[in-house]
Write a protein that holds these residues in place. Structure first.
Motif, PDB file in Angstrom:
ATOM      1  N   MET A  34       0.836  -1.193   0.000  1.00  0.00           N
ATOM      2  CA  MET A  34       0.000   0.000   0.000  1.00  0.00           C
ATOM      3  C   MET A  34       0.875   1.249   0.000  1.00  0.00           C
ATOM      4  N   SER A  35       0.316   2.371  -0.420  1.00  0.00           N
ATOM      5  CA  SER A  35       1.027   3.645  -0.355  1.00  0.00           C
ATOM      6  C   SER A  35       0.644   4.346   0.938  1.00  0.00           C
ATOM      7  N   LEU A  36       1.649   4.754   1.697  1.00  0.00           N
ATOM      8  CA  LEU A  36       1.389   5.414   2.968  1.00  0.00           C
ATOM      9  C   LEU A  36       0.789   6.795   2.742  1.00  0.00           C
TER      10      LEU A  36
ATOM     11  N   GLY B 262      10.597  -3.337   6.252  1.00  0.00           N
ATOM     12  CA  GLY B 262       9.734  -4.429   6.675  1.00  0.00           C
ATOM     13  C   GLY B 262       9.429  -4.440   8.154  1.00  0.00           C
ATOM     14  N   LEU B 263       9.588  -3.295   8.808  1.00  0.00           N
ATOM     15  CA  LEU B 263       9.342  -3.202  10.244  1.00  0.00           C
ATOM     16  C   LEU B 263       7.933  -2.691  10.522  1.00  0.00           C
ATOM     17  N   ARG B 264       7.564  -2.654  11.798  1.00  0.00           N
ATOM     18  CA  ARG B 264       6.229  -2.217  12.200  1.00  0.00           C
ATOM     19  C   ARG B 264       6.104  -0.701  12.131  1.00  0.00           C
ATOM     20  N   ARG B 265       4.851  -0.233  12.049  1.00  0.00           N
ATOM     21  CA  ARG B 265       4.583   1.203  12.107  1.00  0.00           C
ATOM     22  C   ARG B 265       5.083   1.772  13.427  1.00  0.00           C
ATOM     23  N   PHE B 266       5.534   3.016  13.372  1.00  0.00           N
ATOM     24  CA  PHE B 266       6.057   3.666  14.568  1.00  0.00           C
ATOM     25  C   PHE B 266       4.995   3.741  15.658  1.00  0.00           C
ATOM     26  N   GLU B 267       3.743   4.094  15.274  1.00  0.00           N
ATOM     27  CA  GLU B 267       2.661   4.187  16.252  1.00  0.00           C
ATOM     28  C   GLU B 267       2.433   2.860  16.969  1.00  0.00           C
ATOM     29  N   ASP B 268       2.639   1.743  16.248  1.00  0.00           N
ATOM     30  CA  ASP B 268       2.399   0.425  16.829  1.00  0.00           C
ATOM     31  C   ASP B 268       3.543  -0.024  17.734  1.00  0.00           C
ATOM     32  N   MET B 269       4.713   0.571  17.573  1.00  0.00           N
ATOM     33  CA  MET B 269       5.852   0.225  18.420  1.00  0.00           C
ATOM     34  C   MET B 269       5.773   0.898  19.790  1.00  0.00           C
TER      35      MET B 269
ATOM     36  N   PRO C  58      -4.686  -5.499   7.232  1.00  0.00           N
ATOM     37  CA  PRO C  58      -3.347  -5.581   7.811  1.00  0.00           C
ATOM     38  C   PRO C  58      -2.885  -4.240   8.377  1.00  0.00           C
ATOM     39  N   ALA C  59      -1.887  -4.301   9.243  1.00  0.00           N
ATOM     40  CA  ALA C  59      -1.487  -3.130  10.019  1.00  0.00           C
ATOM     41  C   ALA C  59      -1.061  -1.952   9.150  1.00  0.00           C
ATOM     42  N   TRP C  60      -0.424  -2.232   8.008  1.00  0.00           N
ATOM     43  CA  TRP C  60       0.045  -1.128   7.178  1.00  0.00           C
ATOM     44  C   TRP C  60      -1.090  -0.445   6.417  1.00  0.00           C
TER      45      TRP C  60
END
Length: 201
Positions: free
Chosen positions: A1-3, A50-57, A147-149
Protein backbone atom coordinates in the motif's frame (compact mmCIF):
# COMPACT_ATOMS: atom_id res chain seq x y z
CA UNK A 1 0.00 0.00 0.00
CA UNK A 2 1.03 3.64 -0.35
CA UNK A 3 1.39 5.41 2.97
CA UNK A 4 -0.76 8.47 3.57
CA UNK A 5 0.61 11.71 4.98
CA UNK A 6 -2.02 13.37 7.12
CA UNK A 7 -2.85 17.03 6.60
CA UNK A 8 -4.21 19.43 9.20
CA UNK A 9 -7.89 20.18 8.57
CA UNK A 10 -7.90 23.97 8.41
CA UNK A 11 -11.69 24.20 8.57
CA UNK A 12 -11.63 22.52 12.01
CA UNK A 13 -9.98 25.51 13.70
CA UNK A 14 -11.99 27.87 15.88
CA UNK A 15 -12.59 30.97 13.72
CA UNK A 16 -12.36 33.30 16.72
CA UNK A 17 -10.23 31.74 19.46
CA UNK A 18 -8.97 33.60 22.51
CA UNK A 19 -5.24 32.85 22.52
CA UNK A 20 -2.65 34.14 25.01
CA UNK A 21 0.94 35.26 24.42
CA UNK A 22 0.34 36.33 20.81
CA UNK A 23 -0.21 32.74 19.71
CA UNK A 24 -1.80 32.34 16.27
CA UNK A 25 -3.77 29.60 14.57
CA UNK A 26 -0.91 29.21 12.09
CA UNK A 27 1.37 28.29 15.03
CA UNK A 28 -0.88 25.36 15.93
CA UNK A 29 -1.35 24.31 12.32
CA UNK A 30 2.40 24.31 11.71
CA UNK A 31 3.19 22.38 14.90
CA UNK A 32 0.56 19.73 14.18
CA UNK A 33 1.77 19.36 10.59
CA UNK A 34 5.34 18.96 11.86
CA UNK A 35 4.17 15.93 13.86
CA UNK A 36 2.32 14.49 10.86
CA UNK A 37 5.38 14.94 8.64
CA UNK A 38 7.66 13.30 11.21
CA UNK A 39 5.49 10.21 11.61
CA UNK A 40 5.13 9.90 7.85
CA UNK A 41 8.88 10.14 7.24
CA UNK A 42 9.66 7.61 9.97
CA UNK A 43 7.01 5.17 8.76
CA UNK A 44 8.26 5.37 5.17
CA UNK A 45 11.67 4.23 6.39
CA UNK A 46 10.21 1.51 8.63
CA UNK A 47 7.98 0.21 5.83
CA UNK A 48 10.92 -0.05 3.44
CA UNK A 49 12.74 -2.20 6.01
CA UNK A 50 9.73 -4.43 6.67
CA UNK A 51 9.34 -3.20 10.24
CA UNK A 52 6.23 -2.22 12.20
CA UNK A 53 4.58 1.20 12.11
CA UNK A 54 6.06 3.67 14.57
CA UNK A 55 2.66 4.19 16.25
CA UNK A 56 2.40 0.43 16.83
CA UNK A 57 5.85 0.23 18.42
CA UNK A 58 5.20 2.89 21.04
CA UNK A 59 3.35 2.34 24.28
CA UNK A 60 0.51 4.86 24.69
CA UNK A 61 2.26 6.79 27.47
CA UNK A 62 5.52 6.94 25.50
CA UNK A 63 3.66 8.07 22.39
CA UNK A 64 1.91 10.87 24.29
CA UNK A 65 5.19 11.97 25.85
CA UNK A 66 6.92 12.06 22.48
CA UNK A 67 4.10 14.00 20.84
CA UNK A 68 3.97 16.49 23.72
CA UNK A 69 7.71 17.13 23.40
CA UNK A 70 7.48 17.52 19.63
CA UNK A 71 4.55 19.93 19.86
CA UNK A 72 6.33 21.96 22.52
CA UNK A 73 9.43 22.29 20.34
CA UNK A 74 7.42 23.12 17.22
CA UNK A 75 5.22 25.69 18.95
CA UNK A 76 8.35 27.34 20.33
CA UNK A 77 9.81 27.44 16.82
CA UNK A 78 6.73 29.00 15.23
CA UNK A 79 5.53 31.19 18.12
CA UNK A 80 6.31 34.89 18.24
CA UNK A 81 7.13 35.14 21.97
CA UNK A 82 7.17 31.66 23.53
CA UNK A 83 10.28 29.53 23.91
CA UNK A 84 11.00 26.07 25.31
CA UNK A 85 11.70 26.02 29.03
CA UNK A 86 15.35 25.00 29.27
CA UNK A 87 14.97 23.78 32.85
CA UNK A 88 14.77 19.96 32.90
CA UNK A 89 11.19 19.01 33.76
CA UNK A 90 10.50 22.68 34.45
CA UNK A 91 7.01 24.15 34.43
CA UNK A 92 5.52 25.37 32.18
CA UNK A 93 6.84 23.76 29.00
CA UNK A 94 6.67 27.01 27.03
CA UNK A 95 7.74 30.27 28.65
CA UNK A 96 7.75 33.88 27.55
CA UNK A 97 11.17 34.72 26.14
CA UNK A 98 13.33 37.02 28.20
CA UNK A 99 11.29 36.76 31.41
CA UNK A 100 13.45 34.11 33.08
CA UNK A 101 17.24 33.92 33.09
CA UNK A 102 18.46 31.79 30.17
CA UNK A 103 14.81 30.95 29.43
CA UNK A 104 15.00 28.47 32.30
CA UNK A 105 12.74 28.16 35.34
CA UNK A 106 11.74 25.31 37.67
CA UNK A 107 8.25 26.68 38.32
CA UNK A 108 7.23 29.76 36.36
CA UNK A 109 3.96 31.60 35.88
CA UNK A 110 4.38 33.12 32.42
CA UNK A 111 3.83 30.49 29.75
CA UNK A 112 1.87 27.45 28.58
CA UNK A 113 1.95 23.82 29.71
CA UNK A 114 1.59 21.40 26.76
CA UNK A 115 0.05 17.92 27.03
CA UNK A 116 -1.19 15.29 24.59
CA UNK A 117 -3.57 12.41 25.20
CA UNK A 118 -5.73 9.83 23.46
CA UNK A 119 -8.60 10.60 25.83
CA UNK A 120 -11.38 12.43 24.03
CA UNK A 121 -12.33 15.62 25.84
CA UNK A 122 -8.84 16.51 27.00
CA UNK A 123 -8.65 14.89 30.45
CA UNK A 124 -4.96 14.39 31.22
CA UNK A 125 -2.98 13.59 34.36
CA UNK A 126 -0.71 16.32 35.71
CA UNK A 127 2.02 16.17 38.33
CA UNK A 128 0.30 18.83 40.39
CA UNK A 129 -2.64 21.22 40.59
CA UNK A 130 -1.74 24.83 39.89
CA UNK A 131 -2.95 27.96 38.17
CA UNK A 132 -1.74 27.81 34.58
CA UNK A 133 -2.39 28.14 30.88
CA UNK A 134 -2.95 24.55 29.77
CA UNK A 135 -2.90 23.34 26.17
CA UNK A 136 -4.12 19.79 25.47
CA UNK A 137 -3.84 18.04 22.11
CA UNK A 138 -6.08 14.99 21.67
CA UNK A 139 -5.00 12.49 19.03
CA UNK A 140 -6.28 9.21 17.63
CA UNK A 141 -4.27 6.12 16.68
CA UNK A 142 -5.71 3.30 14.57
CA UNK A 143 -4.69 0.05 16.28
CA UNK A 144 -7.41 -2.16 14.82
CA UNK A 145 -7.38 -2.13 11.00
CA UNK A 146 -5.75 -5.18 9.42
CA UNK A 147 -3.35 -5.58 7.81
CA UNK A 148 -1.49 -3.13 10.02
CA UNK A 149 0.04 -1.13 7.18
CA UNK A 150 -3.49 -0.29 5.99
CA UNK A 151 -4.15 1.60 9.21
CA UNK A 152 -4.99 5.29 9.18
CA UNK A 153 -2.13 7.57 10.24
CA UNK A 154 -2.14 9.31 13.61
CA UNK A 155 -4.63 12.18 13.61
CA UNK A 156 -5.30 15.13 15.90
CA UNK A 157 -8.99 15.44 16.74
CA UNK A 158 -9.15 18.12 19.44
CA UNK A 159 -7.01 20.97 20.76
CA UNK A 160 -7.86 23.04 23.84
CA UNK A 161 -6.06 26.00 25.37
CA UNK A 162 -7.46 27.61 28.48
CA UNK A 163 -6.50 29.11 31.82
CA UNK A 164 -7.29 26.86 34.78
CA UNK A 165 -6.90 27.32 38.53
CA UNK A 166 -5.64 24.95 41.21
CA UNK A 167 -9.19 24.42 42.47
CA UNK A 168 -10.21 23.15 39.01
CA UNK A 169 -8.27 19.92 39.70
CA UNK A 170 -9.01 16.76 41.64
CA UNK A 171 -6.18 14.84 43.29
CA UNK A 172 -5.73 11.21 42.27
CA UNK A 173 -4.85 8.80 45.06
CA UNK A 174 -2.51 6.15 43.66
CA UNK A 175 -1.62 4.47 46.96
CA UNK A 176 1.68 4.48 48.82
CA UNK A 177 3.75 3.33 45.85
CA UNK A 178 1.96 5.29 43.14
CA UNK A 179 2.89 8.70 41.78
CA UNK A 180 0.48 11.38 42.94
CA UNK A 181 -1.22 13.14 40.06
CA UNK A 182 -3.99 15.65 39.51
CA UNK A 183 -6.63 15.79 36.78
CA UNK A 184 -9.09 18.53 35.90
CA UNK A 185 -12.43 17.94 37.60
CA UNK A 186 -15.72 18.17 35.73
CA UNK A 187 -15.98 21.93 36.11
CA UNK A 188 -12.34 22.35 35.12
CA UNK A 189 -12.80 20.26 31.99
CA UNK A 190 -15.87 22.26 31.03
CA UNK A 191 -13.86 25.45 31.43
CA UNK A 192 -11.03 24.07 29.28
CA UNK A 193 -13.38 22.82 26.56
CA UNK A 194 -14.98 26.23 26.22
CA UNK A 195 -11.63 27.46 24.92
CA UNK A 196 -11.33 25.01 22.04
CA UNK A 197 -8.84 25.66 19.28
CA UNK A 198 -9.41 22.68 16.98
CA UNK A 199 -12.22 20.12 16.65
CA UNK A 200 -12.04 17.42 13.95
CA UNK A 201 -13.85 14.44 15.44
Amino acid sequence: MSLIKNQVEKSAFNPAPSLPYQLRIIDFESAMQDVYDFFYDVNISLHEKGLRRFEDMLRPAACSGLISDMLTASLAKHSRVLRENNYFNGHPDLIVQGIYSNDSVAAGEQGVEVKSTRKSGGAVDMHGARSQWLCVFVYRVDNETEPAWDREPLRFTEVYLGHVEAEDFRRNNRGELGTRTATLNREGLEKLRQDWVYLDR
